[in-house]
Scaffold this motif. Structure first.
Motif, PDB file in Angstrom:
ATOM      1  N   ALA A 305       0.817  -1.135   0.057  1.00 58.02           N
ATOM      2  CA  ALA A 305       0.137   0.099  -0.044  1.00 58.02           C
ATOM      3  C   ALA A 305       0.764   1.251  -0.073  1.00 58.02           C
ATOM      4  O   ALA A 305       1.999   1.224   0.725  1.00 58.02           O
ATOM      5  N   VAL A 306       0.226   2.370  -0.627  1.00 52.67           N
ATOM      6  CA  VAL A 306       0.707   3.815  -0.495  1.00 52.67           C
ATOM      7  C   VAL A 306       0.930   4.026   1.036  1.00 52.67           C
ATOM      8  O   VAL A 306       0.033   3.747   1.576  1.00 52.67           O
ATOM      9  N   THR A 307       1.739   4.446   1.465  1.00 52.37           N
ATOM     10  CA  THR A 307       1.778   4.952   2.911  1.00 52.37           C
ATOM     11  C   THR A 307       2.435   6.279   3.088  1.00 52.37           C
ATOM     12  O   THR A 307       2.376   7.297   2.052  1.00 52.37           O
ATOM     13  N   GLY A 308       2.757   6.818   4.156  1.00 51.62           N
ATOM     14  CA  GLY A 308       3.512   8.260   4.354  1.00 51.62           C
ATOM     15  C   GLY A 308       4.628   8.139   5.370  1.00 51.62           C
ATOM     16  O   GLY A 308       5.172   7.162   5.726  1.00 51.62           O
ATOM     17  N   THR A 309       4.519   9.408   5.785  1.00 51.08           N
ATOM     18  CA  THR A 309       6.127   9.527   6.768  1.00 51.08           C
ATOM     19  C   THR A 309       5.787   8.779   8.136  1.00 51.08           C
ATOM     20  O   THR A 309       6.621   8.360   8.506  1.00 51.08           O
ATOM     21  N   LEU A 310       4.597   8.214   8.391  1.00 54.99           N
ATOM     22  CA  LEU A 310       4.389   7.452   9.589  1.00 54.99           C
ATOM     23  C   LEU A 310       4.553   5.781   9.298  1.00 54.99           C
ATOM     24  O   LEU A 310       4.614   4.949  10.257  1.00 54.99           O
TER      25      LEU A 310
END
Length: 444
Positions: A305-310
């Protein structure tokens, strides 16, 4: 939880159609003062078990699980009731107010927060803390509540993680490497811009639909949705403004179907017709495409999955809560553990596109088999299982983010994306509207 990210909207909901505004479901009557049952060591008594829209498709499976439990614990009688998805949360509220909650109750993340926040569920960590090791850590953690320490208020049941699905052929036409899909929200937008620039309008990258992307994208980017006390929204930040600016720019450049900004098009139809590069992030979607658009299925690639900084990913989780003041807490707890044990969850997962929350169950070779590495459905199952084992899981859209709040935020964001107001004003007005709704709900 009113989870709306497109990748979350599309997750497998065995019990679809139950998501509703929890703001309209206030509980009153001192629920938090309800005396919590204590274990006695006697697994006996008649308990009620409520599931959410599992009949008739899974009648034989669920009844088999119940029969097995009653055979092991002959002093226990389980009465099973299955209810429709429509109005499920409202029924829970009505039952809670009437003091008639089932002893063991199937909870979506919405209904978990609805009852958990109001003190209606037993602390299963206190009842049986040793059970924690039996579950995938990320799944067990999902059922803690802010400000409640290490208490856990439901046994994790079946889960569906977010993944990434995309059309490999269209990826290559855009000059992108199918073996290097986007991993973060910002990179996802970069890829979408490149797809728009190369498609000539023949296809687009992803669905606009801000309601489908929020608050999930903001959570992944580390934008604070709520104050520490969870009594006001705090997403009015420079990061949120930049997110709106980027959406506006991509929309103008043709990265999304124009009509998808204001209405929910059939994403399966667009993806299945080869008009969309990124599909829904659900393993169940891959199975649907295999059945309904085999020519596109052959071009479908899956990834994490696309995620982020966390490093968070979305997860849709079902759980089993124990009524806080149940008269037969030992029977209720043992039954919930029985339903969610490894063998029973693996059997369930073979009948539907879901995953076990039980660590032993997830270790079954069925979930690590990648076949020849070419079949998208097989890969999707393995990728999803990998993410459950390793990623930071995030199932909980704040219960304060109700349908009304989501609608209010989306209205302002849509105006900005269409160029009718600037992004900073949109985010400010969205937060103001959200806080008014939150205050109104608190005053009821």
């Amino acid at each position: 939880m009113t989870r709306s990210n497109p990748t979350r909207i599309a997750v497998v909901l065995l019990a679809a159609g139950t998501v509703l505004s929890t703001a309209a479901c206030g509980l009153s009557g001192g629920a938090a003062d309800t005396k919590e049952a204590q274990r006695t060591g006697r697994v006996s008594g008649e308990i009620t078990f409520r599931t959410l829209q599992l009949k008739p498709t899974f009648t034989a499976y669920v009844q088999g699980v119940i029969d097995g439990f009653e055979k092991r614990y002959p002093d226990v009688k389980v009465t099973w009731e299955d209810v429709p998805g429509d109005g499920y949360n409202e029924k829970l509220v009505a039952d809670a107010q009437a003091g008639s909650l089932p002893d063991v109750v199937n909870l979506s993340t919405d209904s978990f927060q609805l009852l958990g926040d109001r003190g209606m569920l037993a602390d299963v960590a206190a009842l049986d803390g040793a059970s924690a090791k039996e579950y995938v850590p990320g799944a067990w953690e999902q059922f803690k509540l802010p400000g409640k320490g290490d208490s856990v208020y439901a046994y994790p049941w079946y889960v569906t993680p977010e993944i990434l699905t995309y059309n490999r052929e269209l990826f290559e036409k855009a000059g992108l490497d199918p073996a290097a899909p986007p991993t973060g929200v910002e990179q996802f937008f970069d890829y979408a811009e490149r797809i728009a620039a190369s498609s000539g309008g023949r296809y687009t990258a992803f669905m606009a639909d801000p309601k489908g992307r929020l608050p999930g994208d903001w959570q992944k980017m580390g934008i604070p949705i709520l104050s520490e006390k969870r009594d006001r929204f705090t997403f009015d930040t420079d990061q949120a403004v930049r997110w709106v600016e980027r959406m506006k720019d991509l929309y103008a450049k043709g990265a999304m179907p124009k009509e998808s900004l204001l209405k929910s098009d059939d994403i399966n139809q667009l993806y299945g017709g080869g008009k969309l590069v990124f599909g829904p992030g659900s393993p169940g979607f891959v199975k649907d495409i295999k059945q309904n658009a085999p020519q596109i299925y052959a071009k479908t690639q899956v990834a994490g999955a696309v995620t982020g900084t966390l490093g968070h990913i979305g997860i849709y989780a079902q759980s089993l809560g124990i009524r806080k003041d149940t008269e037969h807490v030992d029977a209720a707890a043992e039954f919930a553990k029985w339903v969610t044990n490894g063998p029973n969850q693996v059997e369930f997962s073979r009948k539907a596109t879901i995953y076990p929350s039980n660590a032993q169950g997830l270790a079954d070779p069925f979930f690590s088999d990648r076949g020849d590495g070419k079949d998208a459905e097989t890969l999707a199952r393995a990728v999803g299982a990998d993410q459950l084992r390793t990623a930071a899981l995030d199932a909980n859209t704040p219960v304060q983010w109700t349908n009304q709040v989501g609608d209010a935020v989306v209205r302002e964001v849509q105006k900005a994306i269409k160029g009718e107001q600037d992004p900073r004003t949109a985010v400010q007005k969205a937060q103001e509207a959200a806080n008014k709704l939150l205050a109104a709900a608190a005053a009821k």
